[in-house]
Design a protein around this motif. Structure first.
Motif, short mmCIF file in Angstrom:
data_model
loop_
_atom_site.label_atom_id
_atom_site.label_comp_id
_atom_site.label_asym_id
_atom_site.label_seq_id
_atom_site.Cartn_x
_atom_site.Cartn_y
_atom_site.Cartn_z
N LEU A 32 8.14 3.89 -6.65
CA LEU A 32 7.45 4.89 -7.47
C LEU A 32 6.55 4.23 -8.52
CD1 LEU A 32 10.37 7.44 -8.04
CD2 LEU A 32 8.45 7.66 -6.45
N CYS A 33 7.06 3.18 -9.14
CA CYS A 33 6.28 2.47 -10.17
C CYS A 33 5.04 1.82 -9.57
CB CYS A 33 7.14 1.41 -10.85
SG CYS A 33 8.45 2.09 -11.91
N LEU A 34 5.18 1.19 -8.42
CA LEU A 34 4.05 0.52 -7.77
C LEU A 34 2.98 1.54 -7.38
CD1 LEU A 34 5.83 -2.12 -5.51
CD2 LEU A 34 4.40 -2.57 -7.50
N THR A 35 3.41 2.69 -6.87
CA THR A 35 2.46 3.73 -6.49
C THR A 35 1.72 4.26 -7.72
OG1 THR A 35 3.91 4.36 -4.65
CG2 THR A 35 2.18 5.92 -5.25
N TYR A 36 2.42 4.33 -8.84
CA TYR A 36 1.82 4.85 -10.07
C TYR A 36 0.82 3.88 -10.68
CZ TYR A 36 1.41 6.51 -14.88
OH TYR A 36 0.92 6.94 -16.09
N ILE A 37 1.15 2.59 -10.72
CA ILE A 37 0.31 1.62 -11.44
C ILE A 37 -0.76 0.99 -10.57
CG2 ILE A 37 2.19 1.10 -13.03
CD1 ILE A 37 2.62 -1.52 -11.60
N LYS A 38 -0.65 1.14 -9.23
CA LYS A 38 -1.63 0.53 -8.34
C LYS A 38 -2.44 1.61 -7.61
CE LYS A 38 -0.53 -3.83 -8.94
NZ LYS A 38 -1.50 -4.83 -9.43
N PRO A 39 -3.66 1.88 -8.06
CA PRO A 39 -4.48 2.92 -7.42
C PRO A 39 -4.67 2.70 -5.92
CG PRO A 39 -5.46 2.24 -9.49
CD PRO A 39 -4.34 1.29 -9.23
N ALA A 40 -4.73 1.44 -5.48
CA ALA A 40 -4.95 1.15 -4.06
C ALA A 40 -3.79 1.63 -3.19
CB ALA A 40 -5.15 -0.36 -3.86
N LEU A 41 -2.63 1.85 -3.80
CA LEU A 41 -1.45 2.29 -3.05
C LEU A 41 -1.27 3.80 -3.08
CD1 LEU A 41 1.10 -0.45 -4.21
CD2 LEU A 41 -0.39 -0.47 -2.20
N ARG A 42 -2.22 4.49 -3.71
CA ARG A 42 -2.11 5.95 -3.78
C ARG A 42 -2.85 6.59 -2.61
NH1 ARG A 42 -4.03 6.36 -10.03
NH2 ARG A 42 -2.50 4.87 -10.90
N SER A 43 -2.12 7.18 -1.72
CA SER A 43 -2.71 7.88 -0.58
C SER A 43 -1.81 9.03 -0.20
CB SER A 43 -2.87 6.92 0.61
OG SER A 43 -1.60 6.56 1.12
N LYS A 44 -2.28 9.87 0.71
CA LYS A 44 -1.46 11.00 1.15
C LYS A 44 -0.12 10.52 1.68
CE LYS A 44 -5.57 13.65 2.53
NZ LYS A 44 -6.59 12.60 2.24
N SER A 45 -0.17 9.49 2.49
CA SER A 45 1.05 8.98 3.11
C SER A 45 2.05 8.51 2.07
CB SER A 45 0.71 7.82 4.06
OG SER A 45 -0.16 8.24 5.07
N TYR A 46 1.56 7.84 1.04
CA TYR A 46 2.46 7.29 0.05
C TYR A 46 2.92 8.32 -0.98
CZ TYR A 46 1.74 2.97 2.38
OH TYR A 46 1.72 2.02 3.35
N TYR A 47 2.19 9.42 -1.12
CA TYR A 47 2.69 10.52 -1.92
C TYR A 47 3.91 11.15 -1.23
CZ TYR A 47 -1.51 10.33 -4.85
OH TYR A 47 -2.50 9.94 -5.72
N ILE A 48 3.82 11.26 0.10
CA ILE A 48 4.97 11.78 0.86
C ILE A 48 6.13 10.79 0.76
CG2 ILE A 48 5.79 12.53 3.13
CD1 ILE A 48 2.85 13.19 3.80
N GLN A 49 5.81 9.50 0.84
CA GLN A 49 6.84 8.47 0.71
C GLN A 49 7.47 8.52 -0.68
OE1 GLN A 49 7.70 5.92 3.24
NE2 GLN A 49 9.44 5.89 1.84
#
Length: 310
Positions: A32-49
């Motif tokens: 959750l922290c990595l998805t929040y602080i790294k814009p490159a990791l924000r995608s539809k798939s990773y929001y579901i993840q």
């Protein structure tokens, strides 16, 4: 079943719950922290993840009180146990369907790429989480309707639910998991034939899918299949409870593994993880390690597809 065997089993299950909580909470919170602080990791798939990680966090935390009850040997009645863990049952149901939605998400990426690129992240994520919400809410509501005051040996989902609802829960999970597995296999076969003609990213994604299938089969699918199988072969009483309760190992493995599989298979996540923890000397030294750059960068490919929606 002797009291000594039951006591040893309770201690083993309690230990498993504590150990997997430490590993699982660390992994899911880091995701959750990595998805929040790294814009490159924000995608539809990773929001579901992320939704899956939140579900797994709740599932792990709710296992801790169960570990205490197991260790102390305290038994509760269903009308006390079920309301106490109803939120846990909601999330345990949700995470099972979210896993299916992650596979459906990959199916949409492969076969409906234009739709995937154009739809807004919020709308898409809400669509993908609607079915998990309905399934979970229905199961919990039915559990309250059928709730009685029977004494339960362990306060966990398959036993705290009324036997009729528990049977529905286990059978529906086996059905959902079978659909997930079949869809996994279909995508792997598709990637196998397409991989010979397309980019290396496709072949790398296929390899990651194979890992996901193996982990899936030996975690949640094994857990729900085991719970249902023991009933189907005619086990009853304390023997049934003994075997069903030990299936928690596979459930805990399911709640814990996604982040570590991601860390293993994605160099992008490894790099982001090391950067986030680089204030620690032992982690900072990893920046120079060759393994940090190895294996697939599938997450980059997926993130690029969503970059216009960020």
């Amino acid at each position: 079943m002797s009291s000594t065997v039951a006591m040893i089993n309770q201690i083993c299950i309690s230990t498993e719950i504590v150990v997997f909580n430490v590993l699982g909470l660390f992994g899911n919170i880091n995701f959750l922290c990595l998805t929040y602080i790294k814009p490159a990791l924000r995608s539809k798939s990773y929001y579901i993840q992320c939704a899956l990680s939140v579900s797994h966090i709740f599932c792990l935390l709710f296992e801790l009180p169960n570990a205490v009850l197991l260790f102390t040997g305290i038994q509760l009645r269903r009308n006390i146990c079920f309301p106490a863990i109803s939120l846990y049952i909601f999330f345990i149901c949700a995470q099972a369907v979210i896993m299916l939605m992650l596979v459906v998400d990959l199916f949409i990426i492969v076969f409906f790429t234009t739709f995937y690129r154009r739809i807004e992240n919020t709308t898409y994520t809400a669509m993908m989480l609607f079915i998990p919400f309905v399934y979970s809410a229905f199961t919990v509501a039915w559990g309250f309707v059928k709730m009685d005051d029977e004494l339960v040996i362990f306060c966990n989902p398959p036993i705290s639910l009324h036997p009729v609802v528990s049977r529905w829960w286990s059978m529906s999970n086996v059905a959902l998991n079978s659909i997930t597995l079949c869809l996994f296999l279909f995508l792997i076969i598709t990637f196998h034939f397409r991989g010979k003609k397309q980019k290396s990213d496709t072949r790398k994604l296929m390899k990651r899918l194979k890992v996901s299938v193996v982990v899936f089969v030996f975690s949640w699918y094994m857990c729900t299949l085991g719970v249902d199988l023991f009933v189907a072969i005619g086990m009853t009483g304390s023997v049934l409870v003994f075997f069903q309760s030990n299936m928690v190992f596979f459930a805990l493995l399911c709640y814990t593994q996604p982040f570590y599989v991601m860390l293993w298979r994605s160099s992008e996540y490894r790099i982001a993880f090391v950067e986030m923890w680089s204030f620690l000397g032992c982690v900072k030294s990893m920046k120079s390690k060759g393994w940090l750059e190895k294996t697939s960068k599938v997450t980059t490919a997926v993130s690029v597809m969503d970059s216009s929606k960020q």
